[in-house]
Design a protein around this motif. Structure first.
Motif, PDB file in Angstrom:
ATOM      1  N   LEU A  22      27.414  26.750   7.790  1.00 46.78           N
ATOM      2  CA  LEU A  22      26.987  27.676   6.589  1.00 46.78           C
ATOM      3  C   LEU A  22      27.023  27.227   5.294  1.00 46.78           C
ATOM      4  O   LEU A  22      28.311  26.440   4.788  1.00 46.78           O
ATOM      5  N   VAL A  23      26.160  27.350   4.327  1.00 46.43           N
ATOM      6  CA  VAL A  23      25.976  26.692   3.079  1.00 46.43           C
ATOM      7  C   VAL A  23      25.900  27.870   1.996  1.00 46.43           C
ATOM      8  O   VAL A  23      25.474  28.959   2.262  1.00 46.43           O
ATOM      9  N   ASP A  24      27.065  27.799   1.176  1.00 41.86           N
ATOM     10  CA  ASP A  24      27.096  28.733   0.058  1.00 41.86           C
ATOM     11  C   ASP A  24      27.251  30.131   0.715  1.00 41.86           C
ATOM     12  O   ASP A  24      26.954  31.034   0.018  1.00 41.86           O
ATOM     13  N   GLU A  25      27.920  30.508   1.915  1.00 43.78           N
ATOM     14  CA  GLU A  25      28.219  31.615   2.497  1.00 43.78           C
ATOM     15  C   GLU A  25      26.749  32.303   2.615  1.00 43.78           C
ATOM     16  O   GLU A  25      27.082  33.474   2.877  1.00 43.78           O
ATOM     17  N   VAL A  26      25.487  31.973   2.444  1.00 43.39           N
ATOM     18  CA  VAL A  26      24.399  32.707   2.433  1.00 43.39           C
ATOM     19  C   VAL A  26      23.382  31.982   3.556  1.00 43.39           C
ATOM     20  O   VAL A  26      22.559  32.775   3.763  1.00 43.39           O
ATOM     21  N   LEU A  27      23.417  30.776   3.849  1.00 41.54           N
ATOM     22  CA  LEU A  27      22.550  29.964   4.483  1.00 41.54           C
ATOM     23  C   LEU A  27      23.075  29.096   5.778  1.00 41.54           C
ATOM     24  O   LEU A  27      23.715  28.239   5.429  1.00 41.54           O
ATOM     25  N   TYR A  28      22.587  29.619   6.766  1.00 35.82           N
ATOM     26  CA  TYR A  28      22.977  28.681   8.056  1.00 35.82           C
ATOM     27  C   TYR A  28      22.095  27.669   8.280  1.00 35.82           C
ATOM     28  O   TYR A  28      20.690  27.768   8.225  1.00 35.82           O
ATOM     29  N   GLU A  29      22.517  26.442   8.291  1.00 32.69           N
ATOM     30  CA  GLU A  29      21.823  25.366   8.828  1.00 32.69           C
ATOM     31  C   GLU A  29      21.934  24.881  10.298  1.00 32.69           C
ATOM     32  O   GLU A  29      23.292  24.598  10.651  1.00 32.69           O
ATOM     33  N   ARG A 104      25.576  48.327   4.343  1.00 34.13           N
ATOM     34  CA  ARG A 104      26.401  48.012   5.391  1.00 34.13           C
ATOM     35  C   ARG A 104      27.952  47.019   4.797  1.00 34.13           C
ATOM     36  O   ARG A 104      28.934  47.450   5.146  1.00 34.13           O
ATOM     37  N   ALA A 105      27.701  46.372   3.605  1.00 35.68           N
ATOM     38  CA  ALA A 105      28.939  45.584   2.984  1.00 35.68           C
ATOM     39  C   ALA A 105      28.543  45.665   1.448  1.00 35.68           C
ATOM     40  O   ALA A 105      28.388  44.485   0.949  1.00 35.68           O
ATOM     41  N   PRO A 106      28.754  46.674   0.812  1.00 38.44           N
ATOM     42  CA  PRO A 106      28.595  46.932  -0.571  1.00 38.44           C
ATOM     43  C   PRO A 106      29.232  45.672  -1.347  1.00 38.44           C
ATOM     44  O   PRO A 106      28.853  45.025  -2.353  1.00 38.44           O
ATOM     45  N   ASP A 107      30.544  45.296  -0.882  1.00 35.08           N
ATOM     46  CA  ASP A 107      31.391  44.342  -1.547  1.00 35.08           C
ATOM     47  C   ASP A 107      30.862  43.126  -1.503  1.00 35.08           C
ATOM     48  O   ASP A 107      31.248  42.097  -2.367  1.00 35.08           O
ATOM     49  N   GLN A 108      30.003  42.657  -0.736  1.00 36.19           N
ATOM     50  CA  GLN A 108      29.246  41.303  -0.548  1.00 36.19           C
ATOM     51  C   GLN A 108      27.917  41.103  -1.416  1.00 36.19           C
ATOM     52  O   GLN A 108      27.239  40.139  -1.569  1.00 36.19           O
ATOM     53  N   VAL A 109      27.519  42.178  -2.143  1.00 37.41           N
ATOM     54  CA  VAL A 109      26.279  42.200  -2.734  1.00 37.41           C
ATOM     55  C   VAL A 109      26.310  41.137  -3.992  1.00 37.41           C
ATOM     56  O   VAL A 109      25.250  40.404  -3.992  1.00 37.41           O
ATOM     57  N   GLU A 110      27.226  41.217  -4.686  1.00 37.74           N
ATOM     58  CA  GLU A 110      27.282  40.266  -5.991  1.00 37.74           C
ATOM     59  C   GLU A 110      27.160  38.819  -5.880  1.00 37.74           C
ATOM     60  O   GLU A 110      26.661  38.053  -6.131  1.00 37.74           O
ATOM     61  N   THR A 111      28.104  38.505  -4.464  1.00 37.95           N
ATOM     62  CA  THR A 111      28.264  36.916  -4.171  1.00 37.95           C
ATOM     63  C   THR A 111      26.954  36.741  -3.453  1.00 37.95           C
ATOM     64  O   THR A 111      26.503  35.636  -3.711  1.00 37.95           O
ATOM     65  N   PHE A 112      26.168  37.710  -2.716  1.00 40.28           N
ATOM     66  CA  PHE A 112      25.014  37.207  -2.004  1.00 40.28           C
ATOM     67  C   PHE A 112      24.051  36.921  -3.162  1.00 40.28           C
ATOM     68  O   PHE A 112      23.305  35.933  -3.259  1.00 40.28           O
ATOM     69  N   LYS A 113      23.891  37.822  -4.247  1.00 39.16           N
ATOM     70  CA  LYS A 113      23.048  37.674  -5.397  1.00 39.16           C
ATOM     71  C   LYS A 113      23.237  36.244  -6.131  1.00 39.16           C
ATOM     72  O   LYS A 113      22.254  35.262  -6.349  1.00 39.16           O
ATOM     73  N   THR A 114      24.384  36.034  -6.481  1.00 37.76           N
ATOM     74  CA  THR A 114      24.821  34.737  -6.949  1.00 37.76           C
ATOM     75  C   THR A 114      24.300  33.422  -6.235  1.00 37.76           C
ATOM     76  O   THR A 114      23.691  32.746  -6.621  1.00 37.76           O
ATOM     77  N   ASN A 115      24.804  33.336  -5.063  1.00 39.31           N
ATOM     78  CA  ASN A 115      24.727  32.260  -4.324  1.00 39.31           C
ATOM     79  C   ASN A 115      23.090  31.989  -3.935  1.00 39.31           C
ATOM     80  O   ASN A 115      22.901  31.081  -3.811  1.00 39.31           O
ATOM     81  N   MET A 116      22.455  33.184  -3.653  1.00 40.49           N
ATOM     82  CA  MET A 116      21.165  33.042  -3.243  1.00 40.49           C
ATOM     83  C   MET A 116      20.152  32.460  -4.364  1.00 40.49           C
ATOM     84  O   MET A 116      19.289  31.640  -4.052  1.00 40.49           O
ATOM     85  N   ASN A 117      20.365  32.866  -5.600  1.00 33.51           N
ATOM     86  CA  ASN A 117      19.884  32.342  -6.709  1.00 33.51           C
ATOM     87  C   ASN A 117      19.839  30.728  -6.681  1.00 33.51           C
ATOM     88  O   ASN A 117      18.880  30.129  -6.896  1.00 33.51           O
ATOM     89  N   LYS A 118      21.150  30.365  -6.309  1.00 35.71           N
ATOM     90  CA  LYS A 118      21.293  28.992  -6.337  1.00 35.71           C
ATOM     91  C   LYS A 118      20.408  28.251  -4.894  1.00 35.71           C
ATOM     92  O   LYS A 118      20.015  27.232  -5.313  1.00 35.71           O
ATOM     93  N   VAL A 119      20.459  28.989  -3.766  1.00 35.33           N
ATOM     94  CA  VAL A 119      19.829  28.519  -2.786  1.00 35.33           C
ATOM     95  C   VAL A 119      18.351  28.538  -2.919  1.00 35.33           C
ATOM     96  O   VAL A 119      17.788  27.426  -2.595  1.00 35.33           O
ATOM     97  N   MET A 120      17.874  29.655  -3.590  1.00 33.66           N
ATOM     98  CA  MET A 120      16.654  29.494  -3.607  1.00 33.66           C
ATOM     99  C   MET A 120      15.989  28.573  -4.485  1.00 33.66           C
ATOM    100  O   MET A 120      14.745  28.177  -4.204  1.00 33.66           O
TER     101      MET A 120
END
Length: 229
Positions: A22-29, A104-120
């Motif tokens: 799991l990379v940056d908590e958002v992407l499985y390799e 489903r998991a509102p507490d994960q939204v901000e972490t998801f947005k932040t890390n996904m921007n980096k991954v994208m």
């Protein structure tokens, strides 16, 4: 064993039988390998057919490709002609995942947005090296997985990437042949039922009265009947 499915389309994408991180908590390799096999075979480590079965028949059609793609019926898509098109897809897809997370998991939204921007940003920088795959339904409204070849220990190795928050896990019961036993009147195959890779029971597909000391769930009989047919 766990199967990972697209939460939008329900398509099966991969399983935990492969090397994955799991990379940056958002992407499985998920690390795959190039294989060649008979059309229709599913070869997952620990679930391969017996040597006798592998040697039966030499005229069948063969297929080659990445094991993860073949085993889970992923379909290559050429929907993204340029980086601009893929960027538009990513932005729309991320909005769908944020909506799912808010339910489903509102507490994960901000972490998801932040890390996904980096991954994208990293993915877009490697756009020309990427291949794109949908699930079996070929629905681009769901997840489009990515594949790139990396130099790992001196070998060109396929690595697939899947967005964690676009997946749901499902436990999977699998069966594999332990050994063939033949007599003049019956062809008996004894199967081992696996739950998360650990032996649970032994069962005969052709003789419902044969089983080990542990009890096999009744629904497995239907699966065994399909295998025998």
């Amino acid at each position: 064993m766990k199967i990972y499915k697209d939460i939008i389309t329900g398509d099966e994408m991969f399983s935990d039988s492969y090397k994955m991180k799991l990379v940056d908590e958002v992407l499985y390799e998920v690390t795959g390998r190039l294989v060649q096999r008979k059309v229709g075979d599913v070869n997952i480590e620990g679930f391969n057919p017996s040597a006798e079965e592998e040697n039966e028949g030499t005229d069948e059609a063969v297929e080659s490709g990445v094991d993860v793609v073949l085993n889970h019926r992923l379909c290559e898509t050429y929907a993204f002609g340029d980086k601009k098109g893929y960027t538009a897809y990513l932005k729309d897809y991320m909005k769908k995942l944020v909506a799912k997370l808010e339910e489903r998991a509102p507490d994960q939204v901000e972490t998801f947005k932040t890390n996904m921007n980096k991954v994208m940003k990293e993915l877009l920088g490697r756009f020309k090296d990427l291949q794109f795959f949908t699930g079996e339904s070929m629905d681009c409204d769901g997840m489009v997985a990515l594949l790139e070849y990396r130099d790992i220990e001196g070998q060109s190795t396929p690595v697939l990437m899947f967005f964690k928050h676009g997946l749901e896990e499902e436990k999977f019961w699998a069966l594999r042949p332990l050994f063939p036993f033949r007599s003049p009147t019956i062809s008996l195959y004894v199967y081992e039922c696996l739950n998360l890779g650990k032996p649970y029971t032994m069962y005969s597909a052709s003789n419902p009265n044969f089983q080990s000391r542990k009890t096999t769930p009744y629904f497995l009989q239907e699966i065994l009947d399909l295998i025998e047919s």
